[in-house]
Design a protein around this motif. Structure first.
Motif, PDB file in Angstrom:
ATOM      1  N   UNK A 139      37.520  23.205  50.674  1.00 21.62           N
ATOM      2  CA  UNK A 139      38.717  24.116  51.110  1.00 21.62           C
ATOM      3  C   UNK A 139      38.630  25.569  50.857  1.00 21.62           C
ATOM      4  N   UNK A 140      39.081  26.595  51.880  1.00 21.69           N
ATOM      5  CA  UNK A 140      38.689  27.752  51.589  1.00 21.69           C
ATOM      6  C   UNK A 140      39.773  28.670  52.203  1.00 21.69           C
ATOM      7  N   UNK A 141      39.896  30.067  51.969  1.00 19.01           N
ATOM      8  CA  UNK A 141      40.438  30.926  52.729  1.00 19.01           C
ATOM      9  C   UNK A 141      39.887  32.194  52.450  1.00 19.01           C
ATOM     10  N   UNK A 142      40.152  33.162  53.222  1.00 12.72           N
ATOM     11  CA  UNK A 142      39.676  34.611  53.263  1.00 12.72           C
ATOM     12  C   UNK A 142      40.668  35.517  52.537  1.00 12.72           C
ATOM     13  N   UNK A 143      40.306  35.957  51.339  1.00  8.60           N
ATOM     14  CA  UNK A 143      41.198  36.774  50.467  1.00  8.60           C
ATOM     15  C   UNK A 143      41.790  37.946  51.306  1.00  8.60           C
ATOM     16  N   UNK A 144      43.062  38.201  50.869  1.00 10.66           N
ATOM     17  CA  UNK A 144      43.639  39.385  51.352  1.00 10.66           C
ATOM     18  C   UNK A 144      44.429  40.081  50.334  1.00 10.66           C
ATOM     19  N   UNK A 145      44.734  41.199  50.514  1.00 11.48           N
ATOM     20  CA  UNK A 145      45.382  41.828  49.117  1.00 11.48           C
ATOM     21  C   UNK A 145      46.803  41.081  48.915  1.00 11.48           C
ATOM     22  N   UNK A 146      47.382  40.483  49.923  1.00  9.52           N
ATOM     23  CA  UNK A 146      48.743  39.689  49.844  1.00  9.52           C
ATOM     24  C   UNK A 146      48.780  38.507  48.898  1.00  9.52           C
ATOM     25  N   UNK A 147      47.454  38.009  48.957  1.00  7.86           N
ATOM     26  CA  UNK A 147      47.209  36.709  48.188  1.00  7.86           C
ATOM     27  C   UNK A 147      46.506  36.893  46.741  1.00  7.86           C
ATOM     28  N   UNK A 148      46.093  38.000  46.606  1.00  6.06           N
ATOM     29  CA  UNK A 148      45.147  38.284  45.441  1.00  6.06           C
ATOM     30  C   UNK A 148      46.261  39.084  44.373  1.00  6.06           C
ATOM     31  N   UNK A 149      46.025  38.630  43.129  1.00  4.76           N
ATOM     32  CA  UNK A 149      46.889  39.358  42.030  1.00  4.76           C
ATOM     33  C   UNK A 149      46.269  40.611  41.799  1.00  4.76           C
ATOM     34  N   UNK A 150      46.882  41.849  41.906  1.00  8.33           N
ATOM     35  CA  UNK A 150      46.058  43.095  41.431  1.00  8.33           C
ATOM     36  C   UNK A 150      45.686  43.120  39.887  1.00  8.33           C
ATOM     37  N   UNK A 151      46.512  42.356  39.099  1.00 10.00           N
ATOM     38  CA  UNK A 151      46.167  42.389  37.759  1.00 10.00           C
ATOM     39  C   UNK A 151      45.007  41.943  37.351  1.00 10.00           C
ATOM     40  N   UNK A 152      44.351  40.922  38.035  1.00 10.20           N
ATOM     41  CA  UNK A 152      43.006  40.187  37.659  1.00 10.20           C
ATOM     42  C   UNK A 152      42.033  41.047  38.340  1.00 10.20           C
ATOM     43  N   UNK A 153      40.938  41.084  37.531  1.00  6.82           N
ATOM     44  CA  UNK A 153      39.724  41.509  37.900  1.00  6.82           C
ATOM     45  C   UNK A 153      38.926  40.409  38.667  1.00  6.82           C
ATOM     46  N   UNK A 154      38.115  40.754  39.747  1.00  4.39           N
ATOM     47  CA  UNK A 154      37.392  39.663  40.405  1.00  4.39           C
ATOM     48  C   UNK A 154      36.519  38.915  39.419  1.00  4.39           C
ATOM     49  N   UNK A 155      35.948  37.891  39.614  1.00  7.47           N
ATOM     50  CA  UNK A 155      35.342  36.794  38.424  1.00  7.47           C
ATOM     51  C   UNK A 155      33.796  37.676  38.631  1.00  7.47           C
ATOM     52  N   UNK A 156      33.088  37.532  37.635  1.00  6.32           N
ATOM     53  CA  UNK A 156      31.708  38.153  37.571  1.00  6.32           C
ATOM     54  C   UNK A 156      30.909  37.629  38.606  1.00  6.32           C
ATOM     55  N   UNK A 157      29.813  38.152  39.014  1.00 10.48           N
ATOM     56  CA  UNK A 157      28.960  37.506  39.855  1.00 10.48           C
ATOM     57  C   UNK A 157      28.255  36.355  39.255  1.00 10.48           C
TER      58      UNK A 157
END
Length: 189
Positions: free
Chosen positions: A146-164
């Motif tokens: 299952x997947x989704x394309x991330x948008x600003x609306x669903x991302x928590x701005x307080x979390x940094x993206x996972x490291x590569x």
């Protein structure tokens, strides 16, 4: 006249093949049906399926959320229970019959970059030891996650993206001389 007969025979053959082909498992996914932002940095995700495993009822569903994200809570159909451990939620309960739609919800804070896909690998377990591993990274995978394309609306701005991932390099690797103890050849600083 002859081309009309040949064309009619071809159409009849194609129709017979389509009717006789069994449904492929890849057509029966565990889906991320919706992602509803809650306005507080969290999102409610709804996962669903409407199939069992080759006719066997589904007794468990396990979903992992992307690295760097956090699970807050889980909801489930009547009679089922959920267990949240780290970035994984497992639902178990009485068998859901093949052909019956079921929906499972998760409230989470998602980490990622807008415009990039977020994967939610899932395991569907059925009676008799049958099951599917919905973990494929590509839509064309036999059992895609299952997947989704991330948008600003669903991302928590307080979390940094996972490291590569460690195997995903962004720069070319430096060649190392195996017979030298020095980290690089003398002409490379």
């Amino acid at each position: 006249m002859r081309s009309g007969v040949v064309r009619a025979a071809g159409v009849a053959l194609a129709a017979a093949v389509l009717v006789l082909l069994p449904a492929a498992p890849a057509l029966a996914h565990v889906l991320l049906e919706s992602a509803q932002p809650n306005g507080d940095g969290s999102v409610t995700l709804t996962f669903s399926f409407d199939h069992g495993c080759d006719g066997a009822p589904t007794e468990a569903l396990v979903v992992r959320i992307p690295a760097g994200s956090s699970l807050l809570s889980a909801g489930q159909p009547d009679g089922w229970r959920s267990t949240v451990k780290g970035n994984t939620v497992e639902w178990t309960g009485p068998g859901i019959a093949d052909g019956t739609k079921a929906a499972f919800t998760v409230k989470a804070r998602l980490s990622g970059k807008a415009g990039e896909p977020l994967l939610f690998p899932a395991t569907q377990r059925c009676t008799g030891g049958k099951g599917y591993e919905w973990i494929g990274a590509e839509d064309a995978s036999k059992e895609p996650a299952p997947r989704l394309i991330a948008t600003a609306a669903v991302l928590d701005p307080g979390l940094s993206p996972a490291p590569p991932r460690p195997w995903a390099r962004t720069a070319p690797a430096t060649f190392r001389w195996p017979w030298l103890w020095a980290p690089s050849p003398p002409w490379q600083p």
